[in-house]
Design a protein around this motif. Structure first.
Motif, short mmCIF file in Angstrom:
data_model
loop_
_atom_site.label_atom_id
_atom_site.label_comp_id
_atom_site.label_asym_id
_atom_site.label_seq_id
_atom_site.Cartn_x
_atom_site.Cartn_y
_atom_site.Cartn_z
N MET A 14 0.80 -1.23 0.00
CA MET A 14 0.00 0.00 0.00
C MET A 14 0.83 1.27 0.00
O MET A 14 0.30 2.36 -0.23
N SER A 15 2.13 1.18 0.26
CA SER A 15 2.97 2.38 0.34
C SER A 15 3.85 2.49 -0.90
O SER A 15 4.28 1.49 -1.47
N THR A 16 4.10 3.75 -1.30
CA THR A 16 4.92 4.04 -2.48
C THR A 16 6.35 4.33 -2.05
O THR A 16 6.57 5.10 -1.11
N PRO A 17 7.35 3.73 -2.71
CA PRO A 17 8.75 3.97 -2.35
C PRO A 17 9.16 5.43 -2.53
O PRO A 17 8.51 6.20 -3.25
N ILE A 18 10.26 5.80 -1.88
CA ILE A 18 10.89 7.11 -2.03
C ILE A 18 12.17 6.91 -2.85
O ILE A 18 13.01 6.07 -2.51
N LEU A 19 12.33 7.69 -3.92
CA LEU A 19 13.56 7.65 -4.72
C LEU A 19 14.40 8.86 -4.37
O LEU A 19 13.94 10.01 -4.49
N HIS A 20 15.65 8.61 -3.95
CA HIS A 20 16.55 9.70 -3.55
C HIS A 20 17.98 9.35 -3.91
O HIS A 20 18.51 8.32 -3.46
N ASP A 21 18.58 10.18 -4.76
CA ASP A 21 19.99 10.01 -5.17
C ASP A 21 20.28 8.61 -5.69
O ASP A 21 21.31 8.00 -5.36
N GLY A 22 19.36 8.08 -6.47
CA GLY A 22 19.60 6.79 -7.12
C GLY A 22 19.23 5.58 -6.30
O GLY A 22 19.46 4.44 -6.75
N TYR A 23 18.64 5.77 -5.12
CA TYR A 23 18.27 4.65 -4.27
C TYR A 23 16.80 4.75 -3.85
O TYR A 23 16.27 5.84 -3.64
N LEU A 24 16.18 3.58 -3.75
CA LEU A 24 14.80 3.49 -3.30
C LEU A 24 14.77 3.15 -1.83
O LEU A 24 15.55 2.29 -1.36
#
Length: 492
Positions: A369-379
């Motif tokens: 149910m949760s959407t990943p966070i993408l930051h500086d090439g990493y999830l």
């Protein structure tokens, strides 16, 4: 627009009486100077927010699940004092439903259900006071016994007519799409899309936030021929779609502009993607990932991604980096990353990496149910279907390599603030984690599932990621939304 602080002081005139001697005047001036210094410091903090003043839609306006830092924010949010318990501003009682609200300037808007009605409330962000409440009748029964109320957040869209007003769109659990005035709460128009398009009830009702593209409001519907209503409840494997996966309506009137996509609805939300300088719609539906033309709803291409299990759903919002897209589910198929290109009005999907189907222990990411966070090439994401098989993990977006796992045996959601992740466990504890692929670096834990002083406890389930605006955070539990202060900072 950043709100003006109510205590801002433009000038102070200090007058002395002819009868005052020099020592009295000096003491008076000293006291005034101390008071003035205190006020300036206080107002300076209030006028130096960490983040943007608005959070207009689910996952923020760029679908990233991240707050936008202001110029006054420090280079490292991790350097702030996260160890101290957060200051409590106010709490709001909420009814049935699972979605958190949205923010426009000085107001928070909460969409929930109570007394056989779905309601929208406008809340003073500073005090928690209810400014107005609007509602309409709700007739819905969940076939699995979950709460009778909205599953998704509203969406706010500014009006460009010089009025200073905005529209807020709510999409209820039974498919009622409604446009309201943010200022007055007046209902501008409403449409029962489940009835209009003969939608066979999905497992948990409707759970997809509206998308604004120009003068359109675009929602996921997934209707079927009328005779499909005679099917047994829950038999979505027998339901036939009828080209109404997505429906576009005029923002101003609610008139239908186009329909497109031959699929059933999921619990994801539509978003945009720009490929070759042109904007397209991206929709992770029940069976496929779709690319549609937002001008007319024409399908440019699709790719299948779903577990071969009747009682399974797709729910996360696709992660986009350029033309690279990640989708994931938790039941059997896992995650896949594609490079999407569009030529001659046809989309192609080139596989970058893909989880082995059916081998759950070997899969990089199983989003539920949760959407990943993408930051500086990493999830950074919760992976797993239920608590016993879930964790929070970091994955290399380019390769699918898992860098670390933590917070085992509990589901969670997350919001990013600079180099910090605010990870909310479904039980109510908030974990402040540095966003680094090197290791799980937990800076602090706020036990919000326990009451403290005048702050009530969050109750299970906490299924919505925190919302961050200005110097505040909004966090929802089952029956309460908390408004808490972000750590203080001293801008240079």
């Amino acid at each position: 627009m950043t709100p003006q602080h109510p205590n801002k002081i433009s000038s102070i005139a200090i007058a002395t009486s002819p009868t005052c001697d020099r020592s009295q005047t000096m003491w008076f001036c000293l006291i005034c100077a101390i008071v003035l210094t205190f006020v300036v410091i206080s107002t300076g903090r209030a006028q130096s927010p960490l983040t943007q003043p608005d959070w207009p839609r689910f996952l923020n306006d760029n679908f990233s699940g991240s707050a936008k830092l202001t110029e006054s924010a420090p280079n490292s949010i991790a350097s702030l004092n996260w160890k101290s318990e957060p200051k409590f501003h106010w709490a709001l009682d909420v009814g049935d439903g699972y979605g958190i609200g949205v923010v426009r300037g000085e107001n928070y808007f909460q969409f929930d259900a109570t007394n056989d009605s779905e309601r929208l409330r406008k809340i003073d962000l500073a005090t928690g006071a209810v400014k107005w409440t609007r509602s309409y009748p709700l007739d819905y029964r969940d076939m699995y016994g979950y709460e009778t109320g909205p599953r998704c957040s509203p969406t706010i869209a500014e009006l460009n007519d010089g009025s200073g007003d905005a529209q807020i769109f709510t999409y209820g659990v039974a498919g009622q799409l409604t446009a309201w005035s943010c200022e007055s709460g007046d209902q501008l128009w409403t449409s029962s899309l489940n009835e209009k398009y003969d939608v066979v009830q999905n497992f948990f009702g409707v759970g997809s936030s509206p998308l604004i593209v120009g003068d359109q409001v675009i929602v996921m519907v997934g209707g079927s021929p009328d005779d499909q209503q005679a099917l047994a409840p829950g038999r979505l494997d027998r339901v036939v779609p009828e080209g109404t996966l997505m429906v576009s309506l005029e923002r101003s009137t609610g008139d239908v502009r186009w329909t497109g996509g031959d699929d059933l609805a999921s619990y994801s939300s539509p978003r945009t993607i720009t490929i070759g300088g042109k904007e397209y719609l991206l929709m992770f539906a029940r069976d496929h990932l779709w690319v549609l033309d937002p001008t007319d709803g024409e399908s440019l291409g699709k790719i299948y991604h779903r577990a071969d299990i009747l009682e399974s759903v797709n729910a996360m919002v696709p992660i986009v980096d350029g033309n690279r897209v990640l989708i994931s589910e938790c039941y059997d198929a896992g995650a896949a990353v594609y490079d999407i290109n569009v030529e001659n009005d046809r989309a192609t999907f080139e596989t970058v990496w893909k989880d082995p189907e059916g081998r759950r222990r070997s899969q990089a990411l199983r989003s539920h149910m949760s959407t990943p966070i993408l930051h500086d090439g990493y999830l950074y994401a919760c992976s797993g279907r239920n608590a016993p098989d879930s964790d929070f993990r970091c994955i290399d977006f380019a390769t699918g390599e898992v860098k670390w796992t933590a917070l085992d045996r509990r589901r969670s959601t997350a919001t990013r603030l600079g180099d910090v992740l605010l990870v909310l466990k479904e039980t109510g504890s908030l974990h402040i984690v540095r966003a680094t692929p090197d290791r799980f670096d937990e800076l602090a834990v706020w036990e919000l599932d326990f009451a403290a002083c005048d702050r009530p406890a969050l109750q299970f389930p906490c299924w919505s990621a925190p919302v961050l605006v200005g110097n505040r955070m909004l966090i929802r539990g089952d029956r309460t939304v908390l408004c808490l202060a972000l750590p203080e900072h001293n801008p240079s």
